[in-house]
Design a protein around this motif. Sequence first.
Motif, PDB file in Angstrom:
ATOM      1  N   ALA A 101       0.908  -1.216  -0.060  1.00 40.99           N
ATOM      2  CA  ALA A 101      -0.032   0.370  -0.073  1.00 40.99           C
ATOM      3  C   ALA A 101       0.805   1.097  -0.169  1.00 40.99           C
ATOM      4  CB  ALA A 101      -0.968   0.065   1.026  1.00 40.99           C
ATOM      5  N   ILE A 102       1.832   1.434   0.694  1.00 36.66           N
ATOM      6  CA  ILE A 102       3.129   2.508   0.693  1.00 36.66           C
ATOM      7  C   ILE A 102       3.541   2.725  -0.623  1.00 36.66           C
ATOM      8  CG2 ILE A 102       5.117   3.296   1.814  1.00 36.66           C
ATOM      9  CD1 ILE A 102       2.893   3.684   3.804  1.00 36.66           C
ATOM     10  N   GLU A 103       3.930   1.475  -1.219  1.00 41.17           N
ATOM     11  CA  GLU A 103       4.507   1.829  -2.473  1.00 41.17           C
ATOM     12  C   GLU A 103       3.776   1.904  -3.550  1.00 41.17           C
ATOM     13  OE1 GLU A 103       6.267  -2.062  -3.002  1.00 41.17           O
ATOM     14  OE2 GLU A 103       8.267  -1.789  -1.948  1.00 41.17           O
ATOM     15  N   LYS A 104       2.411   1.913  -3.524  1.00 40.00           N
ATOM     16  CA  LYS A 104       1.275   2.287  -4.494  1.00 40.00           C
ATOM     17  C   LYS A 104       1.089   3.812  -4.354  1.00 40.00           C
ATOM     18  CE  LYS A 104      -1.853   1.657  -7.364  1.00 40.00           C
ATOM     19  NZ  LYS A 104      -2.548   3.081  -7.608  1.00 40.00           N
ATOM     20  N   LEU A 105       0.988   4.201  -2.858  1.00 38.92           N
ATOM     21  CA  LEU A 105       0.918   5.637  -2.607  1.00 38.92           C
ATOM     22  C   LEU A 105       1.907   6.349  -3.206  1.00 38.92           C
ATOM     23  CD1 LEU A 105      -0.534   5.629   0.996  1.00 38.92           C
ATOM     24  CD2 LEU A 105      -1.700   6.002  -0.894  1.00 38.92           C
ATOM     25  N   ILE A 106       3.412   5.886  -3.100  1.00 38.22           N
ATOM     26  CA  ILE A 106       4.260   6.711  -3.506  1.00 38.22           C
ATOM     27  C   ILE A 106       4.453   6.694  -4.855  1.00 38.22           C
ATOM     28  CG2 ILE A 106       6.856   6.629  -3.717  1.00 38.22           C
ATOM     29  CD1 ILE A 106       7.129   5.262  -1.013  1.00 38.22           C
ATOM     30  N   GLU A 107       4.086   5.640  -5.693  1.00 36.75           N
ATOM     31  CA  GLU A 107       4.055   5.616  -7.009  1.00 36.75           C
ATOM     32  C   GLU A 107       2.898   6.713  -7.518  1.00 36.75           C
ATOM     33  OE1 GLU A 107       2.776   2.477 -10.720  1.00 36.75           O
ATOM     34  OE2 GLU A 107       2.940   1.894  -8.649  1.00 36.75           O
ATOM     35  N   ASP A 108       1.691   6.601  -7.196  1.00 40.09           N
ATOM     36  CA  ASP A 108       0.562   7.435  -7.374  1.00 40.09           C
ATOM     37  C   ASP A 108       1.057   9.089  -7.281  1.00 40.09           C
ATOM     38  OD1 ASP A 108      -1.052   5.445  -7.944  1.00 40.09           O
ATOM     39  OD2 ASP A 108      -2.115   5.506  -6.042  1.00 40.09           O
ATOM     40  N   ALA A 109       1.802   9.234  -6.042  1.00 39.05           N
ATOM     41  CA  ALA A 109       2.162  10.943  -5.712  1.00 39.05           C
ATOM     42  C   ALA A 109       3.227  11.171  -6.763  1.00 39.05           C
ATOM     43  CB  ALA A 109       2.700  10.827  -4.310  1.00 39.05           C
ATOM     44  N   ASN A 110       4.126  10.350  -7.104  1.00 40.66           N
ATOM     45  CA  ASN A 110       5.143  10.668  -8.176  1.00 40.66           C
ATOM     46  C   ASN A 110       4.658  10.971  -9.454  1.00 40.66           C
ATOM     47  OD1 ASN A 110       7.154  10.610  -6.171  1.00 40.66           O
ATOM     48  ND2 ASN A 110       7.859   8.517  -6.608  1.00 40.66           N
ATOM     49  N   ASN A 111       3.615  10.151  -9.795  1.00 37.21           N
ATOM     50  CA  ASN A 111       3.029  10.428 -11.107  1.00 37.21           C
ATOM     51  C   ASN A 111       2.212  11.641 -11.146  1.00 37.21           C
ATOM     52  OD1 ASN A 111       4.035   8.160 -12.036  1.00 37.21           O
ATOM     53  ND2 ASN A 111       2.018   6.806 -11.553  1.00 37.21           N
ATOM     54  N   GLN A 112       1.820  12.172 -10.150  1.00 38.05           N
ATOM     55  CA  GLN A 112       0.893  13.342 -10.019  1.00 38.05           C
ATOM     56  C   GLN A 112       1.655  14.651  -9.510  1.00 38.05           C
ATOM     57  OE1 GLN A 112      -3.231  12.496  -8.449  1.00 38.05           O
ATOM     58  NE2 GLN A 112      -2.675  10.492  -8.141  1.00 38.05           N
ATOM     59  N   GLY A 153      -3.573  16.854  -7.691  1.00 38.74           N
ATOM     60  CA  GLY A 153      -2.477  15.923  -8.100  1.00 38.74           C
ATOM     61  C   GLY A 153      -1.180  16.510  -7.255  1.00 38.74           C
ATOM     62  N   PRO A 154      -0.890  17.668  -7.637  1.00 38.73           N
ATOM     63  CA  PRO A 154       0.422  18.340  -7.250  1.00 38.73           C
ATOM     64  C   PRO A 154       0.376  18.455  -5.667  1.00 38.73           C
ATOM     65  CG  PRO A 154       0.028  19.325  -9.205  1.00 38.73           C
ATOM     66  CD  PRO A 154      -1.227  18.417  -9.012  1.00 38.73           C
ATOM     67  N   LEU A 155      -0.941  18.789  -4.945  1.00 37.21           N
ATOM     68  CA  LEU A 155      -1.176  18.903  -3.662  1.00 37.21           C
ATOM     69  C   LEU A 155      -0.991  17.592  -3.186  1.00 37.21           C
ATOM     70  CD1 LEU A 155      -2.245  20.952  -1.542  1.00 37.21           C
ATOM     71  CD2 LEU A 155      -4.233  19.982  -2.024  1.00 37.21           C
ATOM     72  N   TYR A 156      -1.559  16.555  -3.543  1.00 31.06           N
ATOM     73  CA  TYR A 156      -1.095  14.966  -2.976  1.00 31.06           C
ATOM     74  C   TYR A 156       0.096  14.474  -2.931  1.00 31.06           C
ATOM     75  CZ  TYR A 156      -1.747  10.156  -2.864  1.00 31.06           C
ATOM     76  OH  TYR A 156      -1.564   8.641  -2.633  1.00 31.06           O
ATOM     77  N   GLY A 157       0.838  15.190  -4.131  1.00 34.09           N
ATOM     78  CA  GLY A 157       2.381  14.869  -4.458  1.00 34.09           C
ATOM     79  C   GLY A 157       3.228  15.433  -3.030  1.00 34.09           C
ATOM     80  N   PHE A 158       2.729  16.673  -2.902  1.00 36.49           N
ATOM     81  CA  PHE A 158       3.396  17.394  -1.904  1.00 36.49           C
ATOM     82  C   PHE A 158       3.456  16.694  -0.566  1.00 36.49           C
ATOM     83  CE2 PHE A 158       2.842  20.380   1.725  1.00 36.49           C
ATOM     84  CZ  PHE A 158       4.112  20.911   1.878  1.00 36.49           C
ATOM     85  N   ASP A 172       9.357  19.902  -5.687  1.00 36.31           N
ATOM     86  CA  ASP A 172       8.933  19.679  -7.209  1.00 36.31           C
ATOM     87  C   ASP A 172       7.397  19.991  -7.204  1.00 36.31           C
ATOM     88  OD1 ASP A 172      11.410  19.553  -8.023  1.00 36.31           O
ATOM     89  OD2 ASP A 172      11.424  17.261  -8.180  1.00 36.31           O
ATOM     90  N   ALA A 173       6.610  19.312  -6.237  1.00 41.42           N
ATOM     91  CA  ALA A 173       5.066  19.335  -6.256  1.00 41.42           C
ATOM     92  C   ALA A 173       4.676  20.661  -6.027  1.00 41.42           C
ATOM     93  CB  ALA A 173       4.835  18.435  -5.043  1.00 41.42           C
TER      94      ALA A 173
END
Length: 335
Positions: A101-112, A153-158, A172-173
Amino acid sequence: MLRLEIYCDETEGEQVSAVLGKWNVQFYVEEVRGNDHRVLKFVALVPDFIINDLADELMKAIDLRKGHSAITWSQVSGKSVKYANSLKSLRKFKRRWSLAAIEKLIEDANNQATVDPIQLTLGAVASIIALFGLINDSIVMIISAMLLSPILGPLYGFSLNVVMGKGRDALDAVYSILKLLVVIFLSAAIVTLILKLAGAMPSQPTHEIAIRGNSGLVYILLAVILGYAGVVAIVSKIPEILAGVSIAAALVPPTTVIGISLVMGWWDVFGGSLILTLENVLGLLTGSLLGLYILNVSPRSYYERRAARLYTKRTMLVLALMIALIVLLELMFPG
């Protein structure tokens, strides 16, 4: 199901047994030899949703600087009565964040976390639609603009990169958010200038423009709540378009009003919308960060988690100081 193997000194065996017993994990232990050194080998079957916390406690009990010491785990399949019995007592931990779950969150955040030219174009289109809604007092057009703006997306990434201790990705976010806001501002200013030269702009601020020129302490609180709700919604798999509309509503109209009022020379509205936009940005960043902190999203290892939490607290302190400064300005210069 994970197969956990632990290698440690005989002197550390009692501590390891205590940790495994605390988590009610069924295990086997045997004495083995490695590099002419006698070590204890523990083998246990554990569910993946406790491995992060269990590994953290085991790392405190074992000196991993020694060459023969190790903690490893791997995915296995099969059935075990002892594992099934352990699983029943560990159900209460199932809502904790697993490795996957943590790795999926990181992947999503980096994409957004970053915005591409298409998203910047959508931001410009959203600004133009919002502009026509603002000058015509049309709520429908303003809401339509919110559906296009890709700010969530960028807000979530931050927020996720901060709680994971990834400072460069978090910056970057923030840069992506600023790029979007600049595009929204410039689009509004350019279109306003064209409409002004064509004689199509109102001589005075409309109601929808005027209310975006009023800042206040309540807007900071609302932005914090929106940031919190938006990030919790996206982590909870609620469709982004639903969570993103409220976030965009806090940023797109006031940023558009900055461009309109600057070109039209409505200086009171310009100052108010500028402060309101700043309040909303800081509030959203704070709320989104607070949301993931409360959800206890963090790195897997103990040392990474400790560093990330320190980074998160420092970031929250900086945001808190900036909000306090704005609150002070609002109190000194009300209205």
